[in-house]
Scaffold this motif. Structure first.
Motif, PDB file in Angstrom:
ATOM      1  N   GLY A  10       1.519 -23.576   0.992  1.00  0.00           N
ATOM      2  CA  GLY A  10       2.131 -24.888   0.941  1.00  0.00           C
ATOM      3  C   GLY A  10       2.993 -25.160   2.149  1.00  0.00           C
ATOM      4  N   LEU A  11       3.833 -26.172   2.016  1.00  0.00           N
ATOM      5  CA  LEU A  11       4.716 -26.601   3.100  1.00  0.00           C
ATOM      6  C   LEU A  11       6.149 -26.192   2.778  1.00  0.00           C
ATOM      7  CD1 LEU A  11       5.284 -28.321   5.659  1.00  0.00           C
ATOM      8  CD2 LEU A  11       5.496 -30.295   4.127  1.00  0.00           C
ATOM      9  N   VAL A  12       6.814 -25.618   3.772  1.00  0.00           N
ATOM     10  CA  VAL A  12       8.200 -25.194   3.588  1.00  0.00           C
ATOM     11  C   VAL A  12       8.962 -25.426   4.891  1.00  0.00           C
ATOM     12  CG1 VAL A  12       7.729 -22.809   4.255  1.00  0.00           C
ATOM     13  CG2 VAL A  12       9.671 -23.313   2.748  1.00  0.00           C
ATOM     14  N   GLN A  13      10.252 -25.668   4.796  1.00  0.00           N
ATOM     15  CA  GLN A  13      11.071 -25.855   5.989  1.00  0.00           C
ATOM     16  C   GLN A  13      11.435 -24.503   6.600  1.00  0.00           C
ATOM     17  OE1 GLN A  13      14.416 -28.319   4.810  1.00  0.00           O
ATOM     18  NE2 GLN A  13      13.350 -30.150   5.529  1.00  0.00           N
ATOM     19  N   ALA A  14      11.701 -24.523   7.876  1.00  0.00           N
ATOM     20  CA  ALA A  14      12.117 -23.310   8.565  1.00  0.00           C
ATOM     21  C   ALA A  14      13.342 -22.717   7.872  1.00  0.00           C
ATOM     22  CB  ALA A  14      12.436 -23.613  10.025  1.00  0.00           C
ATOM     23  N   GLY A  15      13.314 -21.399   7.724  1.00  0.00           N
ATOM     24  CA  GLY A  15      14.390 -20.714   7.023  1.00  0.00           C
ATOM     25  C   GLY A  15      14.128 -20.522   5.542  1.00  0.00           C
ATOM     26  N   GLY A  16      13.108 -21.196   5.045  1.00  0.00           N
ATOM     27  CA  GLY A  16      12.796 -21.123   3.628  1.00  0.00           C
ATOM     28  C   GLY A  16      11.916 -19.941   3.273  1.00  0.00           C
ATOM     29  N   SER A  17      11.525 -19.909   2.013  1.00  0.00           N
ATOM     30  CA  SER A  17      10.709 -18.817   1.479  1.00  0.00           C
ATOM     31  C   SER A  17       9.471 -19.359   0.791  1.00  0.00           C
ATOM     32  CB  SER A  17      11.516 -17.986   0.475  1.00  0.00           C
ATOM     33  OG  SER A  17      12.636 -17.390   1.089  1.00  0.00           O
ATOM     34  N   LEU A  18       8.456 -18.523   0.753  1.00  0.00           N
ATOM     35  CA  LEU A  18       7.207 -18.874   0.089  1.00  0.00           C
ATOM     36  C   LEU A  18       6.544 -17.579  -0.358  1.00  0.00           C
ATOM     37  CD1 LEU A  18       5.918 -21.695  -0.316  1.00  0.00           C
ATOM     38  CD2 LEU A  18       4.433 -21.190   1.623  1.00  0.00           C
ATOM     39  N   ARG A  19       5.816 -17.656  -1.441  1.00  0.00           N
ATOM     40  CA  ARG A  19       5.090 -16.493  -1.943  1.00  0.00           C
ATOM     41  C   ARG A  19       3.631 -16.840  -2.070  1.00  0.00           C
ATOM     42  NH1 ARG A  19       7.189 -13.860  -7.391  1.00  0.00           N
ATOM     43  NH2 ARG A  19       8.959 -13.498  -5.999  1.00  0.00           N
ATOM     44  N   VAL A  20       2.762 -15.996  -1.542  1.00  0.00           N
ATOM     45  CA  VAL A  20       1.328 -16.159  -1.716  1.00  0.00           C
ATOM     46  C   VAL A  20       0.804 -14.968  -2.496  1.00  0.00           C
ATOM     47  CG1 VAL A  20       0.930 -17.637   0.284  1.00  0.00           C
ATOM     48  CG2 VAL A  20       0.916 -15.170   0.577  1.00  0.00           C
ATOM     49  N   SER A  21      -0.146 -15.257  -3.378  1.00  0.00           N
ATOM     50  CA  SER A  21      -0.708 -14.216  -4.229  1.00  0.00           C
ATOM     51  C   SER A  21      -2.217 -14.200  -4.113  1.00  0.00           C
ATOM     52  CB  SER A  21      -0.303 -14.451  -5.683  1.00  0.00           C
ATOM     53  OG  SER A  21       1.099 -14.351  -5.839  1.00  0.00           O
ATOM     54  N   CYS A  22      -2.783 -13.065  -4.460  1.00  0.00           N
ATOM     55  CA  CYS A  22      -4.237 -12.897  -4.410  1.00  0.00           C
ATOM     56  C   CYS A  22      -4.648 -12.097  -5.631  1.00  0.00           C
ATOM     57  CB  CYS A  22      -4.617 -12.182  -3.125  1.00  0.00           C
ATOM     58  SG  CYS A  22      -6.336 -11.666  -3.016  1.00  0.00           S
ATOM     59  N   ALA A  23      -5.629 -12.601  -6.329  1.00  0.00           N
ATOM     60  CA  ALA A  23      -6.134 -11.917  -7.526  1.00  0.00           C
ATOM     61  C   ALA A  23      -7.602 -11.584  -7.336  1.00  0.00           C
ATOM     62  CB  ALA A  23      -5.939 -12.799  -8.742  1.00  0.00           C
ATOM     63  N   ALA A  24      -7.944 -10.363  -7.667  1.00  0.00           N
ATOM     64  CA  ALA A  24      -9.340  -9.936  -7.632  1.00  0.00           C
ATOM     65  C   ALA A  24      -9.936 -10.128  -9.015  1.00  0.00           C
ATOM     66  CB  ALA A  24      -9.435  -8.481  -7.210  1.00  0.00           C
ATOM     67  N   SER A  25     -11.064 -10.822  -9.071  1.00  0.00           N
ATOM     68  CA  SER A  25     -11.705 -11.086 -10.355  1.00  0.00           C
ATOM     69  C   SER A  25     -12.954 -10.230 -10.498  1.00  0.00           C
ATOM     70  CB  SER A  25     -12.077 -12.567 -10.453  1.00  0.00           C
ATOM     71  OG  SER A  25     -13.031 -12.892  -9.464  1.00  0.00           O
ATOM     72  N   GLY A  26     -13.323  -9.967 -11.751  1.00  0.00           N
ATOM     73  CA  GLY A  26     -14.500  -9.154 -12.016  1.00  0.00           C
ATOM     74  C   GLY A  26     -14.132  -7.916 -12.801  1.00  0.00           C
ATOM     75  N   SER A  27     -15.129  -7.110 -13.138  1.00  0.00           N
ATOM     76  CA  SER A  27     -14.906  -5.871 -13.888  1.00  0.00           C
ATOM     77  C   SER A  27     -14.572  -4.761 -12.895  1.00  0.00           C
ATOM     78  CB  SER A  27     -16.154  -5.529 -14.697  1.00  0.00           C
ATOM     79  OG  SER A  27     -16.458  -6.553 -15.601  1.00  0.00           O
ATOM     80  N   ILE A  28     -13.307  -4.697 -12.530  1.00  0.00           N
ATOM     81  CA  ILE A  28     -12.869  -3.833 -11.430  1.00  0.00           C
ATOM     82  C   ILE A  28     -12.385  -2.485 -11.929  1.00  0.00           C
ATOM     83  CG2 ILE A  28     -11.170  -3.597  -9.580  1.00  0.00           C
ATOM     84  CD1 ILE A  28     -11.345  -6.675  -9.328  1.00  0.00           C
ATOM     85  N   LEU A  29     -12.897  -1.431 -11.290  1.00  0.00           N
ATOM     86  CA  LEU A  29     -12.436  -0.083 -11.592  1.00  0.00           C
ATOM     87  C   LEU A  29     -11.306   0.340 -10.649  1.00  0.00           C
ATOM     88  CD1 LEU A  29     -15.769   1.828 -12.253  1.00  0.00           C
ATOM     89  CD2 LEU A  29     -14.196   0.832 -13.928  1.00  0.00           C
ATOM     90  N   SER A  30     -11.459   0.013  -9.385  1.00  0.00           N
ATOM     91  CA  SER A  30     -10.427   0.426  -8.430  1.00  0.00           C
ATOM     92  C   SER A  30     -10.495  -0.445  -7.176  1.00  0.00           C
ATOM     93  CB  SER A  30     -10.606   1.895  -8.018  1.00  0.00           C
ATOM     94  OG  SER A  30     -11.814   2.077  -7.316  1.00  0.00           O
ATOM     95  N   ILE A  31      -9.345  -0.551  -6.528  1.00  0.00           N
ATOM     96  CA  ILE A  31      -9.231  -1.248  -5.251  1.00  0.00           C
ATOM     97  C   ILE A  31      -8.453  -0.350  -4.305  1.00  0.00           C
ATOM     98  CG2 ILE A  31      -8.478  -3.334  -4.049  1.00  0.00           C
ATOM     99  CD1 ILE A  31      -8.480  -4.793  -6.715  1.00  0.00           C
ATOM    100  N   SER A  32      -8.975  -0.158  -3.115  1.00  0.00           N
ATOM    101  CA  SER A  32      -8.255   0.685  -2.156  1.00  0.00           C
ATOM    102  C   SER A  32      -7.202  -0.178  -1.456  1.00  0.00           C
ATOM    103  CB  SER A  32      -9.222   1.314  -1.168  1.00  0.00           C
ATOM    104  OG  SER A  32      -9.865   0.305  -0.400  1.00  0.00           O
ATOM    105  N   THR A  33      -7.082  -0.078  -0.158  1.00  0.00           N
ATOM    106  CA  THR A  33      -6.059  -0.821   0.567  1.00  0.00           C
ATOM    107  C   THR A  33      -6.293  -2.325   0.484  1.00  0.00           C
ATOM    108  OG1 THR A  33      -5.698   0.994   2.115  1.00  0.00           O
ATOM    109  CG2 THR A  33      -5.015  -1.202   2.832  1.00  0.00           C
TER     110      THR A  33
END
Length: 125
Positions: A10-33
């Motif tokens: 999204g949009l944020v002003q300088a000095g501000g904070s933001l969080r981005v997330s990522c979700a892996a979908s599917g029948s997952i057994l393991s994820i490395s790095t």
């Protein structure tokens, strides 16, 4: 089919904070790095931060002390907390997984170098 889906840009002003997330979908057994990359207009994609399955982290010099990467192995998610943002942080942020093992119907599958679709982060001055 395994996919990575980012959210939280999204949009944020300088000095501000933001969080981005990522979700892996599917029948997952393991994820490395897992990692976050970014690509600013007219520039090459660059590594921002990475985290191993055991929790070891690395950061680009430009974001050290300002960004924090974390993951939840039970939920197959990785998050990038971005603080003290400046206009130079403006970019499309991409989630990456080095190796994902998935199991469906009695068979297992390995996915390498998986990328999300990207989420735009804009920092205004």
């Amino acid at each position: 089919q395994v996919q990575l889906v980012e959210s939280g840009g999204g949009l944020v002003q300088a000095g501000g904070s933001l969080r981005v997330s990522c979700a892996a979908s599917g029948s997952i057994l393991s994820i490395s790095t897992m990692a976050w990359y970014r690509q600013a207009p007219g520039k090459q994609r660059e590594l921002v931060a990475s985290i191993t399955s055991g929790g070891s982290t690395t950061y680009a010099d430009a974001v050290k002390g300002r960004f924090t990467i974390s993951r939840d192995n039970a939920k197959n998610t990785v998050t990038l907390q971005m603080d003290s943002l400046n206009p130079e942080d403006t970019a499309v942020y991409y989630c990456n997984a080095d190796r994902i093992v998935s199991a469906t119907g009695g068979s297992w599958w390995e996915y390498s170098d998986l990328w999300g679709q990207g989420t735009l982060v804009t920092v205004s001055s």
